[in-house]
Design an enzyme around this catalytic site. Structure first.
Site, PDB file in Angstrom:
ATOM      1  CD  GLU A  20      10.828  13.972  10.189  1.00  7.62           C
ATOM      2  OE1 GLU A  20       9.609  13.125  10.695  1.00  7.62           O
ATOM      3  OE2 GLU A  20      11.959  12.918  10.067  1.00  7.62           O
ATOM      4  CD  GLU A  50      13.865   2.403   9.593  1.00  5.07           C
ATOM      5  OE1 GLU A  50      14.307   3.420  10.096  1.00  5.07           O
ATOM      6  OE2 GLU A  50      14.400   1.015  10.119  1.00  5.07           O
ATOM      7  CE  LYS A  73      -1.527   3.363   2.067  1.00  4.98           C
ATOM      8  NZ  LYS A  73      -1.231   4.892   1.692  1.00  4.98           N
ATOM      9  CB  CYS A 131      13.859   9.199   7.402  1.00  6.23           C
ATOM     10  SG  CYS A 131      13.266   8.239   6.277  1.00  6.23           S
TER      11      CYS A 131
END
Ligand code: UN1
Length: 496
Positions: free
Chosen positions: A385, A250, A175, A284
């Site tokens: 972040e 992750e 997906k 990331c």
């Protein structure tokens, strides 16, 4: 030209059951629709999971080297189509073409790496403590695995997961992010041509909250691998705990580059620009913190701001562009909000800090590469972040302080240090608390033959990619086999 994407279920490309669709747009010019993809419902997911379940028994028993040959062919097809696919990455996701091509190259690398794994997939053979008995461990697939992938590496990350899952003998349902369905569909089409049997790879498009969550919690799914935000990953972690289902995560990062007073400053600035503004900071592994020794702080910061100002914004397909757009309006707005937060917290805006809307750029969400100086480790822009082209430069007085600042956030994916002193870099190697450490290089540039994974809030401890402790460990289960050929009852421990 708008591509018409379909789901891929049991070896057929089909629309969502109710025919609904959504569009993915070119983030550099949102007037362009790159693809229309199925807006799947639960019934579509059910079909995909059922197809994966049906295909599993045969795929599981195909010798792993033969599965590897299919991946090898996929690698060759990816290499043949690298330019076309790289351009698709740039059109659908926005990163500059050289990086789009790099995205595809990473998929090529992992295809060949995992193809080779088909001839390894080691277990252990060890001596038994008893006579006429042998002991070994073998790796077996888990079953049907759900793969949920983000938009920032729209070919590489699906490839990391798919090829590792497949070589181990799992069947899969992929997906992809709704921002980049065409890239994922192109990868699945390559696997189809490479000869993956029907039902082994299934592909459903649709929103994460609905389709992704339903797929992950589906009773007939055996394991889930997810890359995305910490918030979504943490939510999945709770759901999977209830189901006792293996989950590889992750998630985000707040990656730092440490610059010591003996560093090659030019090199460190280049690393900062590439780490901070490459992919418009939407990695990331992006470097969003510079922790810079006070002796070189002013020089480094001035140089960084000056170079950042020179970076050209634009469409990633234009060869002159250094920095592309943000993926969408919401992400762009979030970045601008963080820039406001930084200013309110008292950080000094050295350059950037605004949306650029001149001419063609008005049709995408472009943010000028932004550098804040005078940032303290407690500020939100130094802890959270941002996932955009924003660098916070934090002063430090020693290596110990730098390491403490670097380690002082909940994330721990990738950290780097620039120094010419081998003793300092060796201590940093030892003491930095992150899954990846670079010496005299930026925070990005991981290679597929070693594990890729973050610590603490960056990951679940089940890394992607290769090497000992890499993705093979997650996508396979170890079975230990004791064979007793003595013909009598032997008891370990008790016979001593
Ligand atoms: C990511 O940042 O989401 O090292 C993946 C790198 C790439 C992979 C990054 N090879 O930056």
């Amino acid at each position: 030209m708008t591509a018409l994407i379909k789901n891929f279920i049991a070896g057929s490309w089909i629309d969502a059951g109710d025919g609904r669709r959504f569009a993915s747009r070119n983030p550099a010019d949102t007037r362009e629709t790159v693809a229309e993809a199925p807006l799947s419902a639960r019934s579509d997911v059910n079909l995909a999971v059922a197809a994966a379940r049906a295909a599993f028994p045969e795929w599981r028993l195909m010798p792993a080297p033969r599965r590897g040959e299919i991946l090898f062919r996929a690698g060759e097809l990816l290499r043949r189509d690298k330019q076309r696919l790289g351009e698709l990455v740039t059109r659908e996701m926005g990163k500059v073409l050289t990086e789009g091509l790099g995205d595809v190259q990473e998929a090529i690398d992992i295809a060949f790496y995992m193809a080779g794994e088909g001839r390894r997939l080691q277990g252990e053979t060890v001596p038994s403590e008893l006579p006429d008995k042998d002991c070994k461990s073998v790796r077996e697939p888990i079953g049907v695995v759900a793969l949920i992938t983000p938009w920032n590496f729209p070919i590489a990350i699906p490839a990391w997961k798919l090829f590792a899952a497949l070589i181990c003998g799992n069947s899969v349902v992929l997906k992809p992010s709704s921002e980049t369905p065409a890239c994922a569909a192109a990868l699945v089409a390559i696997l189809e041509i490479a000869g993956v049997p029907p039902g082994v790879v299934n592909f459903v498009c649709g929103p994460g909250e609905e389709v992704g969550e339903y797929l992950s919690t589906h009773p007939d799914v055996d394991a889930v691998s997810f890359t995305g935000s910490f918030a979504a990953g943490e939510h999945l972690e709770r759901l999977m705990a209830d189901l006792h289902r293996p989950l590889a995560l992750e998630m985000g990062g707040k990656n730092a580059i440490i610059v010591m007073d003996d560093a090659d400053l030019e090199l460190a600035v280049e690393g900062a620009l590439w780490g901070g503004f490459g992919t418009s900071g939407q990695r990331c592994t992006a470097a969003s913190r510079m922790i810079v020794h006070e002796q070189v702080y002013d020089r480094f910061t001035a140089l960084l701001a000056e170079r950042a100002e020179r970076l050209r914004l634009g469409s990633g397909l234009d060869g002159d562009t250094h920095v592309g757009p943000l993926i969408n309006e919401a992400q762009g707005q979030k970045v601008l909000d963080y820039i406001d937060v930084g200013t309110q917290e008292g950080a000094r805006l050295m350059t950037g800090g605004f949306r650029v809307e001149d001419g063609q750029l008005a049709h995408g969400f472009f943010i000028a590469p932004t550098v804040f100086s005078g940032v303290s480790p407690a500020m939100r822009i130094a802890r959270e972040e941002i996932f955009g082209p924003v660098i916070s430069v934090i002063p430090c007085a020693s290596l110990d302080e730098a390491i403490a600042i670097a380690n002082g956030v909940p994330f721990g994916l990738s950290t780097s240090i620039y120094s010419r002193d081998v003793n300092k870099t060796a201590r940093a190697e030892r003491d930095l608390a992150s899954g990846i450490v670079y010496i005299n290089a930026s925070t990005i540039g991981a290679e597929v033959q070693l594990p890729f994974g973050g610590w603490r809030h960056s990951g679940s401890g089940h890394p992607e990619a290769g090497g000992r402790g890499g993705a093979i460990d997650f996508f396979s289960r170890v079975k230990v086999i004791y064979r007793d050929y003595s013909g009598r009852l032997q008891k370990a421990q008790i016979d001593k």
